[in-house]
Scaffold this active site. Structure first.
Site, mmCIF file in Angstrom:
data_model
loop_
_atom_site.group_PDB
_atom_site.id
_atom_site.type_symbol
_atom_site.label_atom_id
_atom_site.label_comp_id
_atom_site.label_asym_id
_atom_site.label_seq_id
_atom_site.Cartn_x
_atom_site.Cartn_y
_atom_site.Cartn_z
ATOM 1 N N SER A 185 -72.067 -43.460 -13.931
ATOM 2 C CA SER A 185 -72.075 -42.161 -13.271
ATOM 3 C C SER A 185 -73.055 -42.186 -12.109
ATOM 4 O O SER A 185 -72.926 -43.002 -11.198
ATOM 5 C CB SER A 185 -72.379 -41.069 -14.295
ATOM 6 O OG SER A 185 -72.095 -39.791 -13.791
ATOM 7 N N GLU A 316 -61.618 -39.423 -17.213
ATOM 8 C CA GLU A 316 -62.992 -39.059 -16.872
ATOM 9 C C GLU A 316 -63.226 -37.553 -16.854
ATOM 10 O O GLU A 316 -64.127 -37.021 -17.501
ATOM 11 C CB GLU A 316 -63.341 -39.617 -15.479
ATOM 12 C CG GLU A 316 -63.361 -41.127 -15.383
ATOM 13 C CD GLU A 316 -64.703 -41.730 -15.733
ATOM 14 O OE1 GLU A 316 -65.598 -40.996 -16.198
ATOM 15 O OE2 GLU A 316 -64.851 -42.948 -15.541
ATOM 16 N N HIS A 408 -65.392 -39.113 -19.540
ATOM 17 C CA HIS A 408 -66.618 -39.571 -18.904
ATOM 18 C C HIS A 408 -67.693 -39.861 -19.948
ATOM 19 O O HIS A 408 -67.881 -39.086 -20.894
ATOM 20 C CB HIS A 408 -67.104 -38.488 -17.940
ATOM 21 C CG HIS A 408 -68.198 -38.917 -17.016
ATOM 22 N ND1 HIS A 408 -68.035 -39.908 -16.087
ATOM 23 C CD2 HIS A 408 -69.482 -38.465 -16.872
ATOM 24 C CE1 HIS A 408 -69.152 -40.052 -15.398
ATOM 25 N NE2 HIS A 408 -70.047 -39.195 -15.865
#
Length: 487
Positions: A185, A316, A408
């Site tokens: 990320s 995600e 995610h």
């Protein structure tokens, strides 16, 4: 049992268990407080005697995650000013020439720390890797663009940590010439920025970017606007001298309010490029520390000597839309508006719906946003370098009745082989065999530059980690082509 290692600043005492020695909370730069606040990282003051390194060090000031995300992502807070610290896990400090991996945590540049249990480096040490996990300045302290302070201080912290690794890691058994920097990320976006930074050149040989690439950074004009907004909120001049009078906890509250405003009131005239990603604090293209947008710098040859592994998770953006119920409120009109904002061509949404017939608009939106923010940037980075290996993670978590999909941050427990610490997001019965295979691929890449499948240049090869682990050619290639010419 304990082990003592000598560094240039002084000796540190860590803990020893079978197959791993851990040295936690080692400072790599001086505490960024007092006259060093909003300055570039300064050398660590040396200490006398043996410093205890058996507990995680202080963490950067951060707002934490709002509900319901706080139920899915753990937060660890350790008080103290010496936030520029790192953890080291090693198989044996007396070893020589072991590969080194340096972890940069995620958290949208405003949250996260190296002390979250899922980041425990014991499995890497077990498999012959020296794992280093880094804390760095977040939010306004690390990324607020100021006229009288160095820009991108959070990135400069990461460079300082990499220099510490270059200078010190041999004492922990590592090879300073075999360093892989990796992150997820915001951590992956940091790695993308490091590829473009002159000050980071030569500090790592390989890089892994998980769910983030090299496309996101603010222009200086937008970043300066943010500085003005925050200064107005806390009642000071928009300078480092002005903000120095504001306690960190007050700055965190102010930045939290700005982030909420950008997310709920996405006015392009006010927020510029922030409108599309709602990330108020992130790296800034300042022309010096970060000379250009990272993807443009990489395409022009920056980081050409660095081997890459890059990828994303299949679903995600479900992480951001499903837990709050936002996915259930998305209409076809809203879906079309987002597709228009991304400049997708006519018929694109029909192609997305055909991939998963029957999905409601909210889940189609998650697919579109996953591609825009994560998958397409990863593929563009692979295309720009011509030498990257690409992966996709698509195991579906049972959490929230499976509606999170392969969302995610779900891959983290598999990469670190720490599934027992990742049950909030992965549930209590995640497949250990998948963790074994994914973790082994990361270790292999750190050792040799080859994770076990061909590079993307060979038929757009992508390694898919899911119920089946396989290499596939150009998955969802038709969808990928829809994004041609769109950054």
């Amino acid at each position: 049992m304990h082990s003592v290692v000598k560094t240039r600043s002084g000796e540190v005492r860590g803990t020893v268990a079978p197959g791993v020695a851990a040295f936690l909370g080692i400072p790599y730069a001086a505490a960024p407080s007092g006259p060093l606040r909003f300055r570039e990282p300064a050398p660590v003051p040396p200490w006398e005697g043996v410093r205890d390194a058996t507990e995680h060090g202080p963490t950067a000031p951060a707002p934490g995650y709002p509900a319901p995300f706080s139920d899915l992502l753990p937060v660890v807070r350790v008080p103290g000013e010496e936030i520029l610290n790192l953890d080291v896990w090693t198989p044996d400090p007396s070893a020589t020439g072991l590969p080194v991996m340096v972890w940069i945590h995620g958290g949208a540049f405003v949250n996260g720390s190296n002390s979250i249990p899922v980041y425990d480096g014991s499995a890497f040490a077990r498999d012959g890797v020296v794992l280093v996990s880094v804390n760095y300045r977040l939010g306004a302290e690390g990324f607020l663009h100021l006229p009288d302070a160095p820009p991108n201080r959070g990135l400069l912290d990461q460079v300082a940590a990499l220099r510490w690794v270059r200078d010190e890691i041999a004492a922990f058994g590592g090879d300073p010439d075999a360093v892989t920097v990796f992150g997820e990320s915001a951590g992956a976006m940091s790695v993308g920025a490091l590829l473009a930074m002159p000050s980071a050149r030569g500090l790592f040989r390989r890089a892994i970017l998980q769910s983030g690439a090299a496309h996101h950074a603010l222009g200086a004009a937008t970043a300066s606007k943010v500085t003005g907004y925050l200064a107005e909120d806390v009642g000071v001049e928009p300078t480092a001298a002005g903000f120095a009078a504001v306690p960190p906890v007050r700055l965190v509250a102010g930045q939290q309010a700005l982030s909420a405003q950008a997310a709920t009131q996405p006015d392009p005239a006010r927020w510029g490029e922030i409108t599309l990603n709602a990330m108020v604090f992130e790296p800034v293209v300042d022309g010096e520390v970060l000379p250009a947008l990272p993807i443009e710098a990489v395409a022009a040859g920056a980081g050409a000597d660095v081997e890459l592994l890059v990828g994303s998770n299949r679903d995600e953006h479900r992480f951001f839309l499903v837990p709050t119920g936002a996915a259930d409120r998305v209409t076809d009109a809203a879906l079309a508006a987002v597709a228009g904002a991304y400049r997708l061509p006519d018929g694109a949404l029909d192609a997305y719906r055909a991939e998963r017939p029957g999905d409601p608009p909210g889940l189609v939106l998650a697919d579109v946003m996953s591609d825009w923010f994560f998958r397409i940037p990863a593929l563009r980075l692979a295309e720009a370098t011509g030498r990257a290996h690409v992966y996709e993670f698509d195991w579906v978590t049972p959490v929230l009745d499976g509606r999170l999909g392969s969302c995610h941050a779900l891959e983290l427990g598999f990469v670190f082989d720490t599934l027992a610490a990742a049950t909030d997001l992965g549930g209590g019965d995640a497949p250990q065999e998948l963790a074994t295979q994914m973790h082994a691929a990361w270790v292999a890449f750190a050792r040799t530059g080859d994770p076990g499948w061909p590079p993307y240049t060979q038929g757009r090869a992508v390694r898919r980690f899911g119920d089946v682990v396989e290499t596939v050619a150009d998955p969802r290639g038709g969808i990928r082509e829809l994004w041609t010419g769109i950054r």
